[in-house]
Design a protein around this motif. Structure first.
Motif, PDB file in Angstrom:
ATOM      1  N   SER A  65     -12.597 104.163  99.433  1.00 19.00           N
ATOM      2  CA  SER A  65     -13.796 104.493  98.673  1.00 19.00           C
ATOM      3  C   SER A  65     -13.589 105.815  97.947  1.00 19.00           C
ATOM      4  O   SER A  65     -12.755 106.624  98.340  1.00 19.00           O
ATOM      5  N   GLY A  66     -14.333 105.997  96.911  1.00 19.50           N
ATOM      6  CA  GLY A  66     -14.233 107.248  96.158  1.00 19.50           C
ATOM      7  C   GLY A  66     -14.040 106.968  94.688  1.00 19.50           C
ATOM      8  O   GLY A  66     -13.409 105.978  94.336  1.00 19.50           O
ATOM      9  N   SER A  73     -10.567 109.829  93.493  1.00 22.00           N
ATOM     10  CA  SER A  73      -9.460 109.655  94.427  1.00 22.00           C
ATOM     11  C   SER A  73      -9.988 109.011  95.692  1.00 22.00           C
ATOM     12  O   SER A  73     -11.146 109.172  96.051  1.00 22.00           O
ATOM     13  N   GLU A  74      -9.093 108.273  96.332  1.00 25.00           N
ATOM     14  CA  GLU A  74      -9.474 107.590  97.559  1.00 25.00           C
ATOM     15  C   GLU A  74      -9.765 108.582  98.667  1.00 25.00           C
ATOM     16  O   GLU A  74      -9.124 109.612  98.765  1.00 25.00           O
ATOM     17  N   CYS A  75     -10.731 108.218  99.481  1.00 25.33           N
ATOM     18  CA  CYS A  75     -11.052 109.029 100.651  1.00 25.33           C
ATOM     19  C   CYS A  75      -9.836 109.156 101.562  1.00 25.33           C
ATOM     20  O   CYS A  75      -9.465 110.244 101.981  1.00 25.33           O
ATOM     21  N   GLY A  76      -9.191 108.006 101.832  1.00 23.20           N
ATOM     22  CA  GLY A  76      -7.941 108.033 102.584  1.00 23.20           C
ATOM     23  C   GLY A  76      -8.060 108.127 104.097  1.00 23.20           C
ATOM     24  O   GLY A  76      -7.040 108.212 104.780  1.00 23.20           O
ATOM     25  N   ALA A  77      -9.293 108.109 104.613  1.00 30.10           N
ATOM     26  CA  ALA A  77      -9.459 108.169 106.064  1.00 30.10           C
ATOM     27  C   ALA A  77      -8.778 106.966 106.705  1.00 30.10           C
ATOM     28  O   ALA A  77      -8.897 105.848 106.207  1.00 30.10           O
ATOM     29  N   GLN A  78      -8.046 107.194 107.798  1.00 29.46           N
ATOM     30  CA  GLN A  78      -7.285 106.114 108.412  1.00 29.46           C
ATOM     31  C   GLN A  78      -7.718 105.807 109.837  1.00 29.46           C
ATOM     32  O   GLN A  78      -8.086 106.704 110.590  1.00 29.46           O
ATOM     33  N   HIS A 118     -17.024 105.189 110.401  1.00 26.37           N
ATOM     34  CA  HIS A 118     -16.772 105.937 109.174  1.00 26.37           C
ATOM     35  C   HIS A 118     -17.835 105.631 108.118  1.00 26.37           C
ATOM     36  O   HIS A 118     -18.314 106.542 107.436  1.00 26.37           O
ATOM     37  N   THR A 119     -18.203 104.360 108.010  1.00 24.60           N
ATOM     38  CA  THR A 119     -19.233 103.970 107.042  1.00 24.60           C
ATOM     39  C   THR A 119     -20.583 104.583 107.408  1.00 24.60           C
ATOM     40  O   THR A 119     -21.316 105.069 106.536  1.00 24.60           O
ATOM     41  N   GLN A 120     -20.872 104.576 108.694  1.00 27.51           N
ATOM     42  CA  GLN A 120     -22.097 105.187 109.204  1.00 27.51           C
ATOM     43  C   GLN A 120     -22.173 106.660 108.807  1.00 27.51           C
ATOM     44  O   GLN A 120     -23.211 107.144 108.367  1.00 27.51           O
ATOM     45  N   GLY A 129     -21.025 106.630 104.388  1.00 25.90           N
ATOM     46  CA  GLY A 129     -21.543 105.687 103.409  1.00 25.90           C
ATOM     47  C   GLY A 129     -20.433 104.972 102.661  1.00 25.90           C
ATOM     48  O   GLY A 129     -20.712 104.133 101.806  1.00 25.90           O
ATOM     49  N   HIS A 130     -19.187 105.284 102.976  1.00 24.75           N
ATOM     50  CA  HIS A 130     -18.054 104.608 102.328  1.00 24.75           C
ATOM     51  C   HIS A 130     -17.977 103.160 102.797  1.00 24.75           C
ATOM     52  O   HIS A 130     -18.113 102.884 103.978  1.00 24.75           O
ATOM     53  N   ARG A 131     -17.751 102.252 101.847  1.00 23.51           N
ATOM     54  CA  ARG A 131     -17.811 100.837 102.210  1.00 23.51           C
ATOM     55  C   ARG A 131     -16.614 100.001 101.806  1.00 23.51           C
ATOM     56  O   ARG A 131     -16.647  98.786 101.914  1.00 23.51           O
ATOM     57  N   ARG A 132     -15.542 100.624 101.343  1.00 23.84           N
ATOM     58  CA  ARG A 132     -14.396  99.830 100.908  1.00 23.84           C
ATOM     59  C   ARG A 132     -13.127 100.274 101.643  1.00 23.84           C
ATOM     60  O   ARG A 132     -12.800 101.459 101.662  1.00 23.84           O
TER      61      ARG A 132
END
Ligand SMILES: [Zn+2]
Length: 91
Positions: free
Chosen positions: A29-30, A33-38, A55-57, A60-63
């Protein structure tokens, strides 16, 4: 000149039970640039999905980009038959 003729062997493709499959996800998401959280690498999808939910909670990132990896073994028919006999025909 002698030609080599390769006999067609109908190999069976099996998942290698001695190697763990790997599941992971990365937040893509972003806008710029991509958030990149793994999620990190896990042996089953459960913890990966839990990571995504959390992470979405929080963000709010959803992809997410999801990766799955495993190992495969090619088995010739003779070996498949042998294994079936050893296992008492149960497969
Ligand atoms: Zn994110």
């Amino acid at each position: 000149m002698k030609r080599r003729v390769f006999r067609y062997v109908p190999f069976t493709i099996e998942q290698d039970q001695t190697a763990e499959p790997e599941y992971e996800a990365r937040c893509v998401s972003g806008d710029e640039s991509e958030c990149g959280a793994q999620s990190g690498t896990h042996r089953d999808p459960g913890p990966v999905e839990e990571c995504q939910r959390k992470h979405t909670q929080e963000t709010g990132h959803r992809r997410y980009r999801r990766d799955f990896g495993d190992y495969a073994v090619m088995r010739p028919p003779a070996e498949v038959a042998e294994l079936a006999r050893v296992n008492g025909g149960a497969a």
